[in-house]
Motif scaffolding. Sequence first.
Motif, short mmCIF file in Angstrom:
data_model
loop_
_atom_site.label_atom_id
_atom_site.label_comp_id
_atom_site.label_asym_id
_atom_site.label_seq_id
_atom_site.Cartn_x
_atom_site.Cartn_y
_atom_site.Cartn_z
N ALA A 161 -13.10 -7.40 -9.93
CA ALA A 161 -13.32 -7.71 -8.51
C ALA A 161 -13.40 -9.22 -8.30
O ALA A 161 -12.81 -9.76 -7.34
CB ALA A 161 -14.61 -7.03 -8.03
N GLU A 162 -14.11 -9.89 -9.18
CA GLU A 162 -14.26 -11.35 -9.07
C GLU A 162 -12.91 -12.05 -9.17
O GLU A 162 -12.62 -12.98 -8.41
CB GLU A 162 -15.21 -11.86 -10.16
N LYS A 163 -12.09 -11.60 -10.09
CA LYS A 163 -10.78 -12.23 -10.30
C LYS A 163 -9.93 -12.15 -9.03
O LYS A 163 -9.39 -13.16 -8.56
CB LYS A 163 -10.06 -11.56 -11.47
N GLY A 273 -15.32 -7.99 4.99
CA GLY A 273 -15.69 -7.42 3.70
C GLY A 273 -14.57 -7.28 2.71
O GLY A 273 -14.77 -6.72 1.62
N CYS A 274 -13.38 -7.81 3.03
CA CYS A 274 -12.23 -7.59 2.14
C CYS A 274 -11.45 -8.87 1.85
O CYS A 274 -10.25 -8.94 2.15
CB CYS A 274 -11.29 -6.55 2.76
N PRO A 275 -12.07 -9.88 1.27
CA PRO A 275 -11.32 -11.09 0.92
C PRO A 275 -10.38 -10.83 -0.27
O PRO A 275 -10.75 -11.04 -1.43
CB PRO A 275 -12.43 -12.09 0.58
N ILE A 276 -9.19 -10.39 0.04
CA ILE A 276 -8.24 -10.03 -1.01
C ILE A 276 -6.82 -10.07 -0.45
O ILE A 276 -6.61 -9.84 0.75
CB ILE A 276 -8.55 -8.62 -1.57
N HIS A 277 -5.85 -10.39 -1.29
CA HIS A 277 -4.45 -10.33 -0.88
C HIS A 277 -4.04 -8.87 -0.65
O HIS A 277 -4.46 -7.97 -1.38
CB HIS A 277 -3.53 -10.89 -1.98
N ARG A 278 -3.20 -8.66 0.35
CA ARG A 278 -2.69 -7.30 0.57
C ARG A 278 -1.93 -6.80 -0.65
O ARG A 278 -1.99 -5.61 -0.99
CB ARG A 278 -1.79 -7.26 1.80
N ALA A 279 -1.25 -7.71 -1.33
CA ALA A 279 -0.45 -7.31 -2.49
C ALA A 279 -1.32 -6.90 -3.68
O ALA A 279 -0.82 -6.32 -4.65
CB ALA A 279 0.48 -8.44 -2.90
N LEU A 281 -3.87 -4.82 -3.35
CA LEU A 281 -4.50 -3.54 -3.05
C LEU A 281 -3.95 -2.39 -3.89
O LEU A 281 -4.71 -1.59 -4.45
CB LEU A 281 -4.35 -3.22 -1.56
N MET A 282 -2.63 -2.26 -3.99
CA MET A 282 -2.08 -1.14 -4.75
C MET A 282 -2.36 -1.26 -6.25
O MET A 282 -2.68 -0.24 -6.88
CB MET A 282 -0.59 -1.00 -4.46
N PRO A 283 -2.27 -2.45 -6.86
CA PRO A 283 -2.72 -2.55 -8.25
C PRO A 283 -4.18 -2.11 -8.40
O PRO A 283 -4.54 -1.47 -9.39
CB PRO A 283 -2.54 -4.03 -8.57
N GLY A 284 -5.01 -2.43 -7.39
CA GLY A 284 -6.40 -2.01 -7.44
C GLY A 284 -6.54 -0.50 -7.41
O GLY A 284 -7.39 0.07 -8.12
N HIS A 285 -5.72 0.17 -6.63
CA HIS A 285 -5.79 1.63 -6.59
C HIS A 285 -5.23 2.26 -7.86
O HIS A 285 -5.74 3.29 -8.31
CB HIS A 285 -5.05 2.16 -5.35
N ARG A 286 -4.23 1.63 -8.44
CA ARG A 286 -3.74 2.16 -9.73
C ARG A 286 -4.79 1.95 -10.82
O ARG A 286 -4.93 2.79 -11.73
CB ARG A 286 -2.41 1.49 -10.09
#
Length: 418
Positions: A161-163, A273-279, A281-286
């Motif tokens: 998450a930190e990365k 609550g979601c400081p993250i690239h959209r790209a 997200l899918m790696p996160g779900h995998r």
Amino acid sequence: MPRFRRTALAAALTIVTAALSTAVALPAPASAALPTAAVALGDSFISGEGAGAYTPVVDVNGVAQGFPGWTAPNNNAFFCHRSANASLNQANLPGVQNRFNLACSGGQPHDIATASVAREKGRTVASQIDQMRAVAQTQDIDLVLIGLGSNNSSFTFGSVAEKCANRFIADAWTGWWEFWAYLGGPVEQKPCSDADLATAAQLSAATAETTAAVRQLLTALDQVDADGQHRVVFQDYTNPLPMDLNPTYHTEDGRDDTRDKFRDLGAERYAAGCPIHRASLMPGHRFSQGLGTLVKSTRDTLAAEFPTADLVYLDVQRAFDGARLCESSTSPTGALATPIRLQDSPNGTFVTSLSGKDKIAIQRIANTCVSYFQTCQESWHPNATGHQVLGQCLSGAATTSARAVACVRAGDGTISVS
């Protein structure tokens, strides 16, 4: 009466009395039945991280540690963050009289059979098996909830998450040329890929490590459970973020997250609550799906090794559908997970907005999390309402006749377990 007749009569009476005693003898008083109990073991998704109402935790010296202050060492037992709002405490468990939360935020397979304090960044608590043994001295353990695998020797949920969050923040607030000018070289600003989170080899190693730890747990449980009857529920993990962000968070001030420096968008996503690239997200779900495979594989392997054991796999990956962070335009309101939480120094006040802050302030805030991890460790975990949902999932898994069930949240918010 002649003496011999008295003697014979006495002997006869003795024989009759002995026979009657044998025929109608009452059994020895049975020991009182122990109260029934449910026990939770594992890591933060089980301990109740993010749900607040954290209770004191007994350390390896037998001392109950309450909140020690924001500047205390993060290895303090209290930061196991065992919550009164954890799913174990919110589940409907018919027949269970008492509940014991032995899980610990940041828990690893190592901590099941060995004191957490014995490893780097471990907390000062005894092994979870030893804690379970202590419970079994006064309780009949009928249900065990275990959530294990997201932290291990290869990777941890916190580091993943930190990365991804840090890459987004760096990309949003600092131009590429500034890294060269001030830091003398490039700093990662690109979205997270699958390999950045966990490789196939790492997931395989984590599966073996988790399986070995739970094998020890099941062996110990068979040794200490009063009646030998217990169900073990293997819960996996749910991703706090959606497959894609609500369109509200795609662009701001005409900028998206594919260009260099987008501070307004960065501030908007942080506040939601979601400081993250959209790209990312899918790696996160995998990654989440990989953790699900890890947990199910652990359950299936041990079911073959313990053929009489009552082992159930609980899939909760869709338990937060429709209520993840930034899935609606009102996020974090209505979400079932905590937003990223940071402090500007360990003062207990969370920064809810990064709007207008320069890169120096951003670096200072980020460094607070690094130096005092307890100030940010609640980030991206189920909140109290999220744990209430997970409690409904556990209720279903505790009573099912199936060996694997999935807990799913429908569009109207109802929860089903099947």
